[in-house]
Design an enzyme around this catalytic site. Structure first.
Site, PDB file in Angstrom:
ATOM      1  N   CYS A  60       0.885  -1.166   0.000  1.00  0.00           N
ATOM      2  CA  CYS A  60       0.000   0.000   0.000  1.00  0.00           C
ATOM      3  C   CYS A  60       0.919   1.211   0.000  1.00  0.00           C
ATOM      4  CB  CYS A  60      -0.898   0.007   1.233  1.00  0.00           C
ATOM      5  SG  CYS A  60      -1.872   1.510   1.385  1.00  0.00           S
ATOM      6  N   CYS A  74      -0.589   4.359   2.223  1.00  0.00           N
ATOM      7  CA  CYS A  74      -0.692   4.317   3.691  1.00  0.00           C
ATOM      8  C   CYS A  74      -0.222   2.958   4.162  1.00  0.00           C
ATOM      9  CB  CYS A  74      -2.098   4.697   4.190  1.00  0.00           C
ATOM     10  SG  CYS A  74      -3.485   3.901   3.369  1.00  0.00           S
ATOM     11  N   SER A  75      -1.122   2.141   4.716  1.00  0.00           N
ATOM     12  CA  SER A  75      -0.656   0.850   5.234  1.00  0.00           C
ATOM     13  C   SER A  75      -1.743  -0.199   5.124  1.00  0.00           C
ATOM     14  CB  SER A  75      -0.222   0.996   6.688  1.00  0.00           C
ATOM     15  OG  SER A  75      -1.323   1.431   7.468  1.00  0.00           O
ATOM     16  N   CYS A  76      -2.612  -0.103   4.100  1.00  0.00           N
ATOM     17  CA  CYS A  76      -3.736  -1.032   3.958  1.00  0.00           C
ATOM     18  C   CYS A  76      -3.229  -2.479   3.977  1.00  0.00           C
ATOM     19  CB  CYS A  76      -4.496  -0.753   2.673  1.00  0.00           C
ATOM     20  SG  CYS A  76      -5.233   0.880   2.688  1.00  0.00           S
TER      21      CYS A  76
END
Lengths: 219, 209
Positions: free
Chosen positions: B110, B113-115
């Site tokens: 991702c 962000c940090s999905c």
């Protein structure tokens, strides 16, 4: 927005450095940071899109030098102040100075299993039929909004192929800014590595993104 | 492990204590206002430390390796197929399973962000959320893989999935050779977290811990 969060393809970030047998948390405060973020999310005062925007709006130097849970905490402070739950003076003092706004709900220990199991699905009925189908050639738009978007910079103004129609979902570019959910179709769009990275790109590479319909135009 | 606390902050010697104080102040204010239940935080942490982790995803993979009908269901509707095993909820609301093959390797990132698919893999590791992986996975996946000790043949195609929407991905690694006699629990022991992100491969038979 073209913030420090939009990292795809940036050079100079160093090695990945995976940690063997990494623990879930590296410090006690990280546990509280996770729990505070989820607990405050349960207030129902903001969406996941607004919270992503709060995090990506940190100054680039802050964003890039903070650990991820610190980014969450700084974003949460922004959201709590914006929505009237805490004041800057309270954050500075570390104690309550006034009552503040009441949330829609407060997450109690008993509610946690149900809330985590339910999650927050964001598929919604779409107002129209999808404009694109699998196999269509598309170009992503070239735009640089100062507001939230989920189209990464590296994938703007690039040609790709629609691989699948994934369904209709809340449109984050609007929803992050209180403009409604305005669901749109989302497509998996596949790009050749050469289309994105040009000369010297790995010839075996393809990269795909999930793109909302308004990010795309027909070629 | 304690010296790792400052891992991201080599150039900010007192940064760590700063954030520690900041989190404490925030929790104190919110508790005094009755806006949070500190016990709820304990339950959240306990859930992700003990109940929701990569073992969930390993069971999904083992079942896909063993049962062709389940693998087909995963391809068609991963959300429903994974939910049939009881793995639902936060950051797993909309799932897709992508299958490694003899000629293609899948890698998930991702960049924005940090999905990450919490319902099948638990909380993401630090490197998944940090700038080096997010920056490089889409432009230099082979270099990234080598840092994980994975060297693919030059002929193998690499497909990178950037998780830009609310779809969460699980990679179904290739089943190791010589595992025909293993049951699903033994197969699940061969499935690492990294193999389901695409930064690793399943463990060869006979090397499982």
């Amino acid at each position: 927005m073209n913030g420090a969060q939009d990292l795809g393809g940036q050079h100079g970030m160093g090695p990945v450095a995976p940690e063997k047998d990494e623990p879930y948390f590296h410090a006690e405060w990280e546990k509280r940071a996770l729990g505070l973020t989820l607990s405050c999310g349960a207030f129902g005062a903001w969406t996941i899109d607004e919270s992503r925007h709060a995090r990506e709006s940190l100054a680039p130097a802050t964003y890039l030098s903070a650990s991820y849970y610190e980014i969450w905490m700084r974003g949460l402070e922004t959201l709590l102040q914006r929505h009237g739950f805490v004041s800057p003076a309270e954050l500075a003092a570390g104690q309550m100075l006034e009552k503040g706004r009441d949330p829609k709900r407060i997450l109690t220990a008993e509610m946690v299993p149900g809330v985590l199991a339910k999650g927050g699905p964001c598929d919604r009925p779409a107002p129209d039929a999808p404009r694109f189908a699998a196999g269509d050639r598309v170009r992503t738009k070239n735009f640089n909004p100062e507001t939230h978007t989920r189209l990464p910079r590296y994938a703007r103004a690039k040609q790709g192929i629609v691989e699948a129609v994934q369904g209709a979902f809340v449109f984050p570019d609007d929803n992050a800014h209180g403009k409604g959910e305005n669901p749109q179709w989302v497509y998996t769009v596949v790009f050749d590595g050469g289309e994105i990275w040009g000369e010297g790109a790995d010839p075996t590479l393809t990269v795909s993104i999930d793109a909302w319909e308004s990010y795309l135009e027909r070629v | 492990m304690h010296d790792h606390d400052d891992h991201d902050h080599d150039h900010h010697d007192n940064h760590f204590s700063g954030i520690q104080a900041r989190v404490k102040a925030l929790e104190t204010v919110l508790t005094q206002k009755g806006l949070i239940d500190p016990a709820a935080i304990d339950v959240i942490v306990e859930t992700y430390e003990t109940k929701i982790g990569p073992r969930n995803g390993a069971r999904v993979v083992a079942k896909a390796w063993s049962e062709p009908e389940f693998a087909d269901w995963l391809r068609r509707d991963a959300t429903a197929a994974i939910a049939s095993l009881g793995y639902t909820g936060r950051q797993g609301e909309h799932m897709r399973a992508v299958f490694n093959t003899a000629d293609t390797h899948n890698l998930v990132v991702c960049t924005l962000c940090s999905c990450y698919p919490w319902s099948v893999l638990g909380l993401p590791p630090v490197w998944y959320k940090a700038p080096p992986y997010r920056a490089r996975a889409v432009i230099d996946p082979r270099g990234v893989l080598e840092e994980f000790g994975v060297r693919l043949s030059d002929a193998k195609k690499i497909r990178v999935w950037d998780s830009t929407a609310e779809l969460r991905y699980i990679v179904i690694p290739e089943r190791p050779a010589g595992t025909g006699g293993l049951d699903q629990e033994a197969l699940a022991d061969l499935v690492t977290r990294d193999s389901m992100i695409g930064t690793g491969l399943a463990i060869p038979a006979g090397e499982a811990r």
